[in-house]
Design an enzyme around this catalytic site. Structure first.
Site, PDB file in Angstrom:
ATOM      1  N   GLY A  14       0.822  -1.217   0.000  1.00  9.76           N
ATOM      2  CA  GLY A  14       0.000   0.000   0.000  1.00  9.76           C
ATOM      3  C   GLY A  14       0.853   1.263   0.000  1.00  9.76           C
ATOM      4  NE  ARG A  18      -5.334   7.405   5.218  1.00 12.82           N
ATOM      5  CZ  ARG A  18      -6.047   6.521   5.918  1.00 12.82           C
ATOM      6  NH1 ARG A  18      -6.760   6.930   6.955  1.00 12.82           N
ATOM      7  NH2 ARG A  18      -6.039   5.245   5.602  1.00 12.82           N
ATOM      8  N   GLY A 117       2.203  -5.095   7.233  1.00 11.13           N
ATOM      9  CA  GLY A 117       3.526  -4.572   7.586  1.00 11.13           C
ATOM     10  C   GLY A 117       3.521  -3.324   8.449  1.00 11.13           C
TER      11      GLY A 117
HETATM   12  C1  UD1 Z   1      -8.447  -4.370   5.731  1.00 10.24           C
HETATM   13  C2  UD1 Z   1      -9.517  -5.483   5.805  1.00 10.24           C
HETATM   14  C3  UD1 Z   1     -10.489  -5.148   6.931  1.00 10.24           C
HETATM   15  C4  UD1 Z   1      -9.757  -4.985   8.235  1.00 10.24           C
HETATM   16  C5  UD1 Z   1      -8.640  -3.936   8.097  1.00 10.24           C
HETATM   17  C6  UD1 Z   1      -7.793  -3.928   9.323  1.00 10.24           C
HETATM   18  C7  UD1 Z   1      -9.839  -6.369   3.580  1.00 10.24           C
HETATM   19  C8  UD1 Z   1     -10.674  -6.351   2.366  1.00 10.24           C
HETATM   20  N1  UD1 Z   1     -10.204  -5.564   4.558  1.00 10.24           N
HETATM   21  O1  UD1 Z   1      -9.136  -3.186   5.343  1.00 10.24           O
HETATM   22  O2  UD1 Z   1     -11.451  -6.198   7.060  1.00 10.24           O
HETATM   23  O3  UD1 Z   1     -10.656  -4.616   9.263  1.00 10.24           O
HETATM   24  O4  UD1 Z   1      -7.791  -4.234   6.978  1.00 10.24           O
HETATM   25  O5  UD1 Z   1      -6.871  -2.899   9.244  1.00 10.24           O
HETATM   26  O6  UD1 Z   1      -8.897  -7.131   3.639  1.00 10.24           O
HETATM   27  N2  UD1 Z   1      -2.398  -4.069   0.800  1.00 10.24           N
HETATM   28  C9  UD1 Z   1      -1.584  -4.530  -0.197  1.00 10.24           C
HETATM   29  N3  UD1 Z   1      -2.076  -4.598  -1.464  1.00 10.24           N
HETATM   30  C10 UD1 Z   1      -3.339  -4.232  -1.771  1.00 10.24           C
HETATM   31  C11 UD1 Z   1      -4.156  -3.756  -0.735  1.00 10.24           C
HETATM   32  C12 UD1 Z   1      -3.672  -3.688   0.537  1.00 10.24           C
HETATM   33  O7  UD1 Z   1      -0.435  -4.879   0.028  1.00 10.24           O
HETATM   34  O8  UD1 Z   1      -3.701  -4.335  -2.942  1.00 10.24           O
HETATM   35  C13 UD1 Z   1      -1.873  -3.975   2.150  1.00 10.24           C
HETATM   36  C14 UD1 Z   1      -1.789  -2.546   2.638  1.00 10.24           C
HETATM   37  O9  UD1 Z   1      -0.498  -2.008   2.420  1.00 10.24           O
HETATM   38  C15 UD1 Z   1      -2.072  -2.690   4.121  1.00 10.24           C
HETATM   39  C16 UD1 Z   1      -2.970  -3.906   4.200  1.00 10.24           C
HETATM   40  O10 UD1 Z   1      -2.768  -4.616   3.011  1.00 10.24           O
HETATM   41  O11 UD1 Z   1      -0.903  -2.973   4.868  1.00 10.24           O
HETATM   42  C17 UD1 Z   1      -4.412  -3.556   4.407  1.00 10.24           C
HETATM   43  O12 UD1 Z   1      -4.864  -2.777   3.348  1.00 10.24           O
HETATM   44  P1  UD1 Z   1      -5.888  -1.584   3.569  1.00 10.24           P
HETATM   45  O13 UD1 Z   1      -6.158  -0.981   2.266  1.00 10.24           O
HETATM   46  O14 UD1 Z   1      -5.446  -0.728   4.673  1.00 10.24           O
HETATM   47  O15 UD1 Z   1      -7.182  -2.409   4.011  1.00 10.24           O
HETATM   48  P2  UD1 Z   1      -8.401  -1.847   4.837  1.00 10.24           P
HETATM   49  O16 UD1 Z   1      -9.324  -1.191   3.903  1.00 10.24           O
HETATM   50  O17 UD1 Z   1      -7.932  -1.083   6.001  1.00 10.24           O
END
Ligand code: UD1
Ligand code: MG
Length: 499
Positions: A14, A18, A117
Site C-alpha cells: 500500500g 496519508r 507490515g
Molecule cells: C483491511 C480489511 C479489513 C480490516 C482492516 C484492518 C480487507 C478487504 N479488509 O481493510 O477487514 O478490518 O484491513 O486494518 O482485507 N495491501 C496490499 N495490497 C493491496 C491492498 C492492501 O499490500 O492491494 C496492504 C496494505 O499495504 C495494508 C494492508 O494490506 O498494509 C491492508 O490494506 P488496507 O487498504 O489498509 O485495508 P483496509 O481497507 O484497512
C-alpha cells in the site's frame, strides 16, 4: 513447536499516502526499528518455513530493507494495489514460480498466516497462539479479531445466533445494523493452505471499492461447509496499524510505555517514564537508574548500578557498571565501569573511556581511547587520541587532529600531567610520566618524564593602565591599588619558570 508447514505473508504494498512522506510508510521507525521490522521480528518468532512479503509502492526502498532484515524472505511484487485478496494471490504466485510443476498453489501446504507490515506492536507470542488456535480447531479460515469501541473503518465480523462466523463485511459494504458490530477483523488471518489456494481465484471484486477482498474467503469457506473461527485478541493495540503521523506518534508512545514498563519490572529505576525513551534493542541491567529526559537508542547497553541522565541521549553506546552519565550526547561510545561523564559532554563514535576515567563538562571526544583512571575534566576537544591510564589532561586542551588534508593521531602515555590550554598538533607523542606547561603548543614528541614548555617568557610593563587607559575605571582602580605611573628602566619582570 513445529512450524515446518507454516507460511507467513506480510502485506506491504500500500501507498501510505496519508503519511505525506517520501519515506514509505512501513519504513517509518518506532522504538528504533521500522514498523515492518517489528512485524518481521514477530513473524520470525513463529519460525515459519517460508515468508513472503508483498511490496508495491516504493518497492525500491522497501524490498532491500526487508531483505536486509530477513534475507530468506521472498519478495512478491504487486504492481497495482487491487486489494488484499489480489495481494495474497501475488504472494502465492511468487512462491510457486520455482515449484517443480509450476502450478499455482502447489508450493503451499499446512497453514498460511497473513499479516500487515504496519502493525508495530504485534508480538510473536500473539501470532503463535493465534496460529495454534487455528490449527487446533482445524479451521479453513481463522480471523484474529478484536472488540473495539470505535469499529468505524474496519471489516466487521458477522456471526449467526449460535456465534458461528458467517462473513467479514467491509465498512463501505455494511448495512447500518452490521456497522453496529463491535467485533472487527484485525486483518491478521490464518488459512488452511489447500483451501486458500482454491479460494483465491474465486474472489471477485464486485463491491463498493472494486477491490479483491481477502476477507471474502470467509464467505467462500462457509459456502463450502468449512469451519471459520474468530479469536478476539485482548490487547487490540497489537493489531493497530499506522496510517498517518498522528497514529505513528500514538503507537510510538504506546510502544515506549510497554518497553519502559518491562524494564521497570526487570529492576531498572526509571524516575519519569513519560520523558524516558528506550528503543527495542536496548539492554539494561538491574539497578540501573534513568533520570528524566533520557533517550537510550539503538543497541545501547547499560550495566548494573549505572546512573544515566538527566537529559541524556545515548545511541549504540556501552555504559559500564556504576558509571555516571549526566547530560550527555553520545554515539558509538564505550564508557568504563565507575567512570564519570558530563555534564554537557559530546561523545562521538570511537570514544572509549576506561574504568574510573572522566570526561567532564564541555568536552567533545572522537576516536579517543582514554585509559583507566585517566581524566579530561574540562572544556576540551579530544579527537584521534590515545591517553594512557592515570593521565590528566588540563582544562581547555585541543587535540588538533586535522591538518586541513588528513587526520592524525596523538598518543599520550601513562600518568602524564598536561597543563591547561594546551594544543597537541598531531601526529605527536607524549611519553609516560611526562608533563607540559600551561599554554603549550606541543608540535614535537615529548619523551617520558620530560617537561615541555612552549609559551614565551612573560613580559610585564609597569604602569601601563595608568598611561594607556588614563581616566578609565581600570586606571582608577590601578591607581587606588598604588600602581606606579612610570615603568622604571630595566624593571620589566620576566617569568622564567612556567612550571
Ligand atoms: C483491511 C480489511 C479489513 C480490516 C482492516 C484492518 C480487507 C478487504 N479488509 O481493510 O477487514 O478490518 O484491513 O486494518 O482485507 N495491501 C496490499 N495490497 C493491496 C491492498 C492492501 O499490500 O492491494 C496492504 C496494505 O499495504 C495494508 C494492508 O494490506 O498494509 C491492508 O490494506 P488496507 O487498504 O489498509 O485495508 P483496509 O481497507 O484497512
Ligand atoms: Mg487499513
Amino acid at each position: 513447536m513445529s512450524s515446518s508447514n507454516l507460511t507467513v505473508i506480510v502485506l506491504a504494498a500500500g501507498g501510505g499516502t496519508r503519511m505525506r512522506s517520501k519515506t514509505m510508510k512501513v519504513l517509518h521507525p518506532i522504538g528504533g526499528r521500522s514498523m515492518i521490522g517489528h512485524v518481521l521480528a514477530a513473524v520470525q518468532a513463529m519460525q515459519p518455513e517460508r515468508v513472503v512479503a508483498v511490496v508495491g509502492h516504493q518497492r525500491d526502498q522497501v524490498g532491500p530493507h526487508i531483505t536486509s532484515l530477513m534475507p530468506e524472505a521472498v519478495l512478491a511484487v504487486q504492481d497495482e494495489q487491487q486489494g488484499t485478496g489480489h495481494a495474497v494471490r501475488v504472494a502465492v504466485e511468487a512462491l510457486t514460480v520455482g515449484s517443480s510443476d509450476g502450478q499455482p498453489g502447489t508450493a503451499l501446504r499446512g497453514t498460511v498466516v497473513v499479516a500487515y507490515g504496519d502493525t508495530p506492536l504485534l508480538t510473536g507470542d500473539s501470532l503463535r497462539s493465534f496460529a495454534a488456535e487455528h490449527e487446533a480447531a482445524q479451521c479453513a479460515v481463522s480471523i484474529l479479531s478484536g472488540i473495539v469501541a470505535r469499529p468505524f473503518g474496519y471489516g466487521r465480523v458477522v456471526r449467526d445466533e449460535d456465534g458461528d462466523v458467517l462473513a467479514i463485511v467491509e465498512e463501505k459494504d455494511a448495512t447500518p445494523q452490521q456497522r453496529e458490530i463491535a467485533e472487527i477483523n484485525s486483518g491478521i488471518l490464518a488459512f488452511d493452505a489447500e483451501f486458500l489456494a482454491e479460494a483465491l481465484p474465486r474472489i471477485g471484486n464486485d463491491n463498493a471499492n472494486g477491490e479483491y477482498y481477502l476477507t471474502d474467503t470467509v464467505q467462500l469457506a462457509r459456502d463450502a461447509g468449512l469451519t471459520v473461527g474468530a479469536y478476539p485478541i485482548d490487547d487490540v493495540m497489537q493489531t493497530e496499524g499506522v496510517n498517518d503521523r498522528v497514529q505513528l506518534a500514538a503507537l510510538a508512545r504506546e510502544h515506549n510505555d510497554r518497553i519502559v514498563t518491562r524494564w521497570m519490572r526487570e529492576g531498572v529505576t526509571i524516575i519519569d517514564p513519560t520523558t524516558t525513551w528506550i528503543d527495542s534493542d536496548v539492554v539494561l541491567e538491574r539497578d540501573v537508574t534513568i533520570l528524566p529526559g533520557t533517550q537510550l537508542l539503538g543497541v545501547t547497553v547499560v550495566a548494573e548500578d549505572a546512573v544515566i541522565g538527566p537529559d541524556t541521549t545515548l545511541k549504540d553506546c556501552e555504559i559500564g557498571a556504576g558509571a555516571r552519565v549526566v547530560r550527555v550526547h553520545g554515539e558509538l561510545a564505550v564508557v568504563g565501569a565507575s567512570a564519570e561523564v558530563g555534564p554537557f559532554s559530546y561523545l562521538r563514535p570511537g570514544t572509549r573511556l576506561g574504568s574510573e576515567g572522566k570526561i567532564g563538562g564541555f568536552v567533545e571526544t572522537k576516536n579517543a581511547v582514554i585509559g583507566d583512571g585517566a581524566k579530561v575534566p574540562h572544556l576540551s576537544y579530544v579527537g584521534d587520541a590515545d591517553i594512557g591510564e592515570g593521565t590528566n589532561i588540563g582544562a581547555g586542551t585541543i587535540f588538533a587532529n586535522y591538518d586541513g588534508v588528513a587526520k592524525h593521531r596523538t598518543r599520550i602515555g601513562r600518568h602524564a600531567k598536561t597543563a591547561s590550554n594546551n594544543t597537541f598538533v598531531a601526529p605527536v607523542e607524549v611519553g609516560d610520566g611526562a608533563a607540559t606547561g600551561a599554554g603549550t603548543v606541543v608540535r614535537r614528541d615529548v619523551p617520558a618524564g620530560a617537561l615541555a614548555v612552549s609559551a614565551g617568557p612573560q613580559r610585564t610593563i609597569m604602569g601601563w593602565a595608568l598611561r594607556r587607559r588614563a581616566g578609565t575605571p581600570q586606571a582608577h582602580a590601578a591607581e587606588a591599588a598604588g600602581a606606579p605611573r612610570e615603568e622604571a628602566p630595566g624593571e620589566a619582570s620576566h617569568d622564567t619558570d612556567p612550571g
